[in-house]
Design a protein around this motif. Structure first.
Motif, PDB file in Angstrom:
ATOM      1  N   HIS A   1       0.830  -1.201   0.000  1.00  0.00           N
ATOM      2  CA  HIS A   1       0.000   0.000   0.000  1.00  0.00           C
ATOM      3  C   HIS A   1       0.869   1.257   0.000  1.00  0.00           C
ATOM      4  CE1 HIS A   1      -3.619  -2.350   0.900  1.00  0.00           C
ATOM      5  NE2 HIS A   1      -2.831  -3.065   1.679  1.00  0.00           N
TER       6      HIS A   1
ATOM      7  N   LEU B   1       0.442   5.181   0.859  1.00  0.00           N
ATOM      8  CA  LEU B   1      -0.466   6.099   1.533  1.00  0.00           C
ATOM      9  C   LEU B   1      -0.027   7.525   1.241  1.00  0.00           C
ATOM     10  CD1 LEU B   1      -0.041   4.248   4.954  1.00  0.00           C
ATOM     11  CD2 LEU B   1      -1.724   3.705   3.162  1.00  0.00           C
TER      12      LEU B   1
ATOM     13  N   HIS C   1      -3.508   4.992  -1.944  1.00  0.00           N
ATOM     14  CA  HIS C   1      -4.615   5.582  -1.190  1.00  0.00           C
ATOM     15  C   HIS C   1      -4.388   7.075  -0.959  1.00  0.00           C
ATOM     16  CE1 HIS C   1      -5.674   1.414   0.121  1.00  0.00           C
ATOM     17  NE2 HIS C   1      -4.369   1.264   0.105  1.00  0.00           N
TER      18      HIS C   1
ATOM     19  N   TRP D   1      -5.332  10.101   1.782  1.00  0.00           N
ATOM     20  CA  TRP D   1      -5.863  10.401   3.110  1.00  0.00           C
ATOM     21  C   TRP D   1      -5.631  11.860   3.443  1.00  0.00           C
ATOM     22  CZ3 TRP D   1      -3.209   6.076   6.557  1.00  0.00           C
ATOM     23  CH2 TRP D   1      -3.737   4.816   6.199  1.00  0.00           C
TER      24      TRP D   1
ATOM     25  N   ASN E   1      -8.828  11.049   7.645  1.00  0.00           N
ATOM     26  CA  ASN E   1     -10.010  11.007   6.806  1.00  0.00           C
ATOM     27  C   ASN E   1      -9.633  10.329   5.480  1.00  0.00           C
ATOM     28  OD1 ASN E   1     -12.469  11.503   5.567  1.00  0.00           O
ATOM     29  ND2 ASN E   1     -11.983  13.628   5.050  1.00  0.00           N
ATOM     30  N   ASP E   2     -10.306   9.218   5.187  1.00  0.00           N
ATOM     31  CA  ASP E   2     -10.065   8.506   3.929  1.00  0.00           C
ATOM     32  C   ASP E   2     -10.765   9.276   2.804  1.00  0.00           C
ATOM     33  OD1 ASP E   2      -9.824   6.792   1.809  1.00  0.00           O
ATOM     34  OD2 ASP E   2     -10.648   5.042   2.847  1.00  0.00           O
TER      35      ASP E   2
ATOM     36  N   LYS F   1     -11.207   8.387  -0.144  1.00  0.00           N
ATOM     37  CA  LYS F   1     -11.926   7.448  -1.022  1.00  0.00           C
ATOM     38  C   LYS F   1     -11.478   7.532  -2.480  1.00  0.00           C
ATOM     39  CE  LYS F   1     -15.390   6.437   2.199  1.00  0.00           C
ATOM     40  NZ  LYS F   1     -15.259   7.516   3.162  1.00  0.00           N
TER      41      LYS F   1
ATOM     42  N   SER G   1      -8.800   5.353  -3.390  1.00  0.00           N
ATOM     43  CA  SER G   1      -7.886   4.211  -3.473  1.00  0.00           C
ATOM     44  C   SER G   1      -7.952   3.580  -4.859  1.00  0.00           C
ATOM     45  CB  SER G   1      -8.250   3.160  -2.417  1.00  0.00           C
ATOM     46  OG  SER G   1      -8.168   3.740  -1.133  1.00  0.00           O
TER      47      SER G   1
END
Ligand code: CO
Length: 216
Positions: free
Chosen positions: A94, A96, A180, A182, A192-193, A195, A197
């Motif tokens: 992943h 980030l 992702h 964030w 806070n994601d 969204k 990804s």
């Protein structure tokens, strides 16, 4: 007493080393032999946004790249080398990309505040600002405007990561790595994601467009 102005740091370091060793006598010898982090963190240099602490990971568990405004530019050999090493050598699962609300770099970019040399770096954030002019102009509160650009900037950097040759080649050979986006809150310490990804360049573009649309 030592006259070393950094004596407190050495004292902290000694205490930390001893406590880690006391907790797990193999801690350091295990890390010396290999690192196998599953995550690459790309975040802001801001001292209030320390990667490991925020996601509760120990040394060895997250590979980290930080710069002012968590920007990923295709001509930045430093960032590209980190991404390359993380994906091809460490095989992280992943990536980030982590912006944070109230980012000073984003704020300076938004309001054209002159900071000197950094202005040139923050031009990249201004490109994001200009692309989403209408969304930002529709927000009345000055802090909320900054925060929205913090989100948009992190989202754009996700797309930029997904467009690097490193990720495109990794996906082409079937490697599983997800990128992702964030945004971290200094006020409550929560992530806070955003969204966005993505497991492919196409998915990144689609997620990005949907997320921007949801802001209108
Ligand atoms: Co920042």
């Amino acid at each position: 007493m030592s006259d070393n102005p950094l004596a407190n740091l050495f004292a902290n370091n000694k205490a930390w080393s001893e406590s880690m060793h006391a907790e797990n006598p193999e801690f350091f010898s295990r890390l010396v032999n290999q690192q196998s982090p599953e995550y690459l963190w790309i975040g802001c240099s801001d001292s209030r946004v320390p990667a490991n602490q925020i996601i509760g990971l120990a040394p060895g568990e997250v590979f980290v790249h930080r710069n002012i405004g968590n920007v990923v530019v295709h001509t930045d050999l430093n960032a590209l080398s980190v991404i390359h090493y993380a994906v091809e050598m460490l095989r992280v699962k992943h990536i980030l990309v982590v912006g944070h609300y109230g980012c000073g770099g984003v704020k300076a970019a938004l309001y054209d505040n002159r900071t000197g040399l950094t202005d040139n770096w923050l031009r990249h954030v201004q490109d994001v600002r200009d692309r989403h002019d209408a969304i930002i102009a529709a927000i009345e509160d000055a802090n909320e405007r900054v925060n929205r650009l913090c989100e948009l900037n992190a989202m754009q950097q996700v797309v930029n990561v997904c467009q690097t040759s490193v990720l495109r080649e990794a996906w082409a050979r079937g490697q599983s790595v997800t990128v992702h986006g964030w945004c971290y809150s200094l006020e409550n310490g929560l992530i806070n994601d955003l969204k966005v990804s993505a497991n492919s360049r196409e998915e990144a573009m689609e997620r990005y467009r949907d997320a921007v649309e949801a802001m209108r």
